[in-house]
Design an enzyme around this catalytic site. Structure first.
Site, PDB file in Angstrom:
ATOM      1  N   HIS A   1      -0.932  -5.966 -10.320  1.00 52.11           N
ATOM      2  CA  HIS A   1      -1.630  -5.856 -11.615  1.00 52.11           C
ATOM      3  C   HIS A   1      -2.755  -4.817 -11.544  1.00 52.11           C
ATOM      4  CE1 HIS A   1      -4.761  -8.889 -10.296  1.00 52.11           C
ATOM      5  NE2 HIS A   1      -5.512  -8.136 -11.070  1.00 52.11           N
TER       6      HIS A   1
ATOM      7  N   GLU B   1      21.374  -1.107   8.789  1.00 53.69           N
ATOM      8  CA  GLU B   1      20.639  -1.070  10.063  1.00 53.69           C
ATOM      9  C   GLU B   1      19.148  -1.350   9.897  1.00 53.69           C
ATOM     10  OE1 GLU B   1      22.310  -0.803  12.943  1.00 53.69           O
ATOM     11  OE2 GLU B   1      24.110  -0.707  11.711  1.00 53.69           O
TER      12      GLU B   1
ATOM     13  N   ASP C   1       2.877 -10.575  -7.638  1.00 57.21           N
ATOM     14  CA  ASP C   1       1.726  -9.687  -7.882  1.00 57.21           C
ATOM     15  C   ASP C   1       1.305  -9.004  -6.577  1.00 57.21           C
ATOM     16  OD1 ASP C   1      -0.351  -8.371  -9.030  1.00 57.21           O
ATOM     17  OD2 ASP C   1      -1.528 -10.149  -9.536  1.00 57.21           O
TER      18      ASP C   1
ATOM     19  N   SER D   1      -9.623  -8.692  -7.145  1.00 56.58           N
ATOM     20  CA  SER D   1      -8.157  -8.606  -7.155  1.00 56.58           C
ATOM     21  C   SER D   1      -7.617  -7.614  -6.145  1.00 56.58           C
ATOM     22  CB  SER D   1      -7.652  -8.181  -8.520  1.00 56.58           C
ATOM     23  OG  SER D   1      -7.571  -9.295  -9.336  1.00 56.58           O
ATOM     24  N   GLY D   2      -6.474  -7.971  -5.584  1.00 56.98           N
ATOM     25  CA  GLY D   2      -5.801  -7.116  -4.603  1.00 56.98           C
ATOM     26  C   GLY D   2      -6.363  -7.296  -3.216  1.00 56.98           C
TER      27      GLY D   2
ATOM     28  N   GLY E   1     -12.648  -8.074 -10.137  1.00 56.40           N
ATOM     29  CA  GLY E   1     -13.002  -7.035  -9.168  1.00 56.40           C
ATOM     30  C   GLY E   1     -12.595  -7.384  -7.746  1.00 56.40           C
TER      31      GLY E   1
ATOM     32  N   ASP F   1      24.861  -2.617  14.050  1.00 58.64           N
ATOM     33  CA  ASP F   1      25.576  -2.131  15.232  1.00 58.64           C
ATOM     34  C   ASP F   1      25.001  -0.803  15.707  1.00 58.64           C
ATOM     35  OD1 ASP F   1      26.414  -0.371  13.317  1.00 58.64           O
ATOM     36  OD2 ASP F   1      28.544  -0.577  13.718  1.00 58.64           O
TER      37      ASP F   1
HETATM   38  N1  ARG Z   1      -7.637 -10.733 -11.914  1.00 58.97           N
HETATM   39  C1  ARG Z   1      -8.920 -10.577 -11.279  1.00 58.97           C
HETATM   40  C2  ARG Z   1      -9.136  -9.120 -10.870  1.00 58.97           C
HETATM   41  O1  ARG Z   1      -8.433  -8.245 -11.387  1.00 58.97           O
HETATM   42  C3  ARG Z   1      -9.104 -11.568 -10.154  1.00 58.97           C
HETATM   43  C4  ARG Z   1      -9.360 -12.885 -10.721  1.00 58.97           C
HETATM   44  C5  ARG Z   1      -9.493 -13.954  -9.737  1.00 58.97           C
HETATM   45  N2  ARG Z   1      -9.976 -15.082 -10.470  1.00 58.97           N
HETATM   46  C6  ARG Z   1     -10.281 -16.221  -9.947  1.00 58.97           C
HETATM   47  N3  ARG Z   1     -10.761 -17.151 -10.709  1.00 58.97           N
HETATM   48  N4  ARG Z   1     -10.124 -16.446  -8.702  1.00 58.97           N
HETATM   49  O2  ARG Z   1     -10.062  -8.807 -10.167  1.00 58.97           O
END
Ligand code: ARG
Length: 484
Positions: A288, A136, A337, A433-434, A431, A125
């Site tokens: 992670h 809100e 994750d 990841s993320g 590498g 509101d």
């Molecule tokens: N956990 C990995 C990292 O920290 C990424 C792994 C992805 N693995 C895969 N088979 N697609 O970089």
């Protein structure tokens, strides 16, 4: 519990070695307290009166029928009392559970998990009633690939599109701010013709200078026949398009401007993880990546718009102010994750540094939708991270299929999404990841996922697993909003 409400269990009296009950039924008032031990007429001279034994193993020969009656009455009372105590405990336990689990009675909505309850009429509101303003913060959203603005009605518990009539950018900016965007990134709002809706939110322009949400009312008609499409940031544009040729494992070297949202996250001068730009201040990465000692924002430096790692060594990178990991992230299963990083100073957007679009609710990705992954991860399992940014195309794999016994056997949770080739050969790796899993849809690039895990790299029947961004969008906006 119901069994305690049945008839009392049979009771067996053993008078053989029963001690004197501590709380014997009181004799009737006026009755002689020791009728068996005193003569009916008291002696006129002091005489020896046997003491009352504290531990009497035998009772006077004939038990009086009144005592049996009193004993069974006492037992009945004890049983009734026990039942009442059990019922009271059960009721108390229920209320404790109810207030711990769900602080508010059904007609009220709880402010976050504060225990403060508000009636639906006070939600959305325009007046902040909850201690942290939760009433809100989640009243607007962008829906589907056309970014259709929708407003939540707590009364009907549903979302309505906003009729374009009388709408302008000032309102658009308010809505964007309420989602967690800064007005500095505001892009546009425009009407898109849509007749598929039966109800709209409409602006009451005569309402004067009051809050946007107070000006909105639900209506069955919309004269313009158009609903508001709102862009809070110019996202999802790449200055160089991905060439569909097909290192990551099995990929190609990227060119500048191709994946402008891709960032490299460094710890002590070394690339550790990837991430994606969503606003000048905010990045998405994997939870992670920022676990344990890496949850300290001071550990990190962020590099954007650079293709080669060796080039980053000569630059200082952006400092991180805040890291927010998903509260439900699970180290073992990799459920949820995802994490957010807030930069100390905003990125300036260029051809080579740009945000990707967060997926809106209601986006339909095809079961085999073509997507791309990018990163500086290893180019083969057990390899070292790559100097140059690589990318590869990976189709999405349906969750039910990815959960097959011979693939991931039920490990793919709703917060995850699989992508890759079941034949093997292409994949993300250590590498990456993320970093982003993106798709091109309705002329913009969408962040479908963040690289999370996989068994080995590019192994047949072991595709890459990514955080399912669509389910995180709401959490992301909420946190951007709360940490502006
Ligand atoms: N956990 C990995 C990292 O920290 C990424 C792994 C992805 N693995 C895969 N088979 N697609 O970089």
């Amino acid at each position: 519990m119901t069994s305690t409400l049945g008839p009392p269990p049979p009771y067996y009296e053993n008078r053989g070695f029963q001690p004197e009950p501590p709380y014997a039924a009181r004799p009737a008032a006026g009755a002689h307290p020791y009728p068996q031990l005193f003569p009916t007429n008291p002696p006129s001279v002091p005489s020896y009166v046997p003491r009352v034994a504290t531990h009497q193993s035998t009772r006077p020969a004939a038990p009086p029928p009144r005592r049996t009656c009193a004993a069974s009455l006492r037992k009945t009372i004890i049983i009734i009392l026990s039942i009442l105590i059990v019922i009271c405990c059960a009721i108390a336990a229920f209320f404790i559970w109810y207030f711990v689990e769900n602080n508010c009675l059904s007609s009220l909505i709880e402010c976050g998990s504060s225990g403060v309850c508000m009636p639906p009429s006070q939600w959305c509101d325009g007046v902040s009633d909850c201690p942290n303003g939760e009433d809100e913060t989640r009243c607007v959203r962008l829906f589907g690939p056309n970014f259709i603005l929708q407003v939540y009605s707590p009364v009907s518990k549903s979302w309505y599109p906003v009729c374009q009539d009388d709408w302008n950018d000032d309102y658009g900016k308010i809505a964007c701010k309420d989602m967690g965007y800064s007005v500095d990134t505001y892009f546009y709002s425009r009407g898109v013709p849509d007749v598929s809706f039966k109800s709209y939110m409409k602006l009451n322009t005569s309402a004067g200078n009051i809050d946007l949400y107070k000006k909105l009312y639900s209506s069955g008609s919309c004269a313009s026949g158009s609903v508001v499409s709102l862009r809070c940031i110019e996202c999802g544009l790449a200055s160089k398009s991905a060439s569909i040729m097909n290192r990551i494992v099995g990929g190609s070297g990227a060119v500048l401007g191709q994946w402008p949202w891709q960032v490299s996250l460094h710890v002590q001068g070394t690339h550790v993880c990837g991430g994606s730009i969503i606003t000048p201040h905010w990045l998405v990465t994997a939870a992670h990546c920022v676990e344990g000692r890496l949850s300290d924002p001071h550990s990190w430096r962020v590099y954007a718009g650079i293709l080669n790692q060796d080039e980053m060594l000569f630059r200082s990178g952006y400092k991180v102010q805040l890291i927010i990991s998903h509260p439900d992230y699970d180290t073992d299963s990799k459920d949820n994750d995802v994490a957010l990083m807030k930069l100390e100073t905003p990125l300036s957007f260029t051809e080579n540094v740009r945000p990707v679009c967060l997926p809106n609710p209601g986006m339909m990705f095809q079961p085999n939708q073509q997507c791309w992954i990018s990163g500086w991860g290893a180019e083969y399992q057990g390899g070292k991270t790559s100097n140059n940014l690589n990318y590869v195309a990976v189709p999405l794999i349906e969750r039910s299929r990815c959960n097959a016994v011979y693939i991931y056997n039920g490990m793919i949770l709703p917060t995850m999404i699989c992508a890759g080739d079941l034949a093997g050969g292409i994949d993300s790796c250590q590498g990456d990841s993320g970093g982003p899993l993106v798709t091109h849809h309705h002329s913009v690039w969408w962040l479908v996922g963040d690289t999370s895990w996989g068994t080995g790299c590019a192994t047949p029947n072991k595709p890459g697993v990514y955080g399912n961004m669509t389910v995180f969008t709401d959490w992301i906006y909420k946190n951007m909003q709360a940490n502006r």
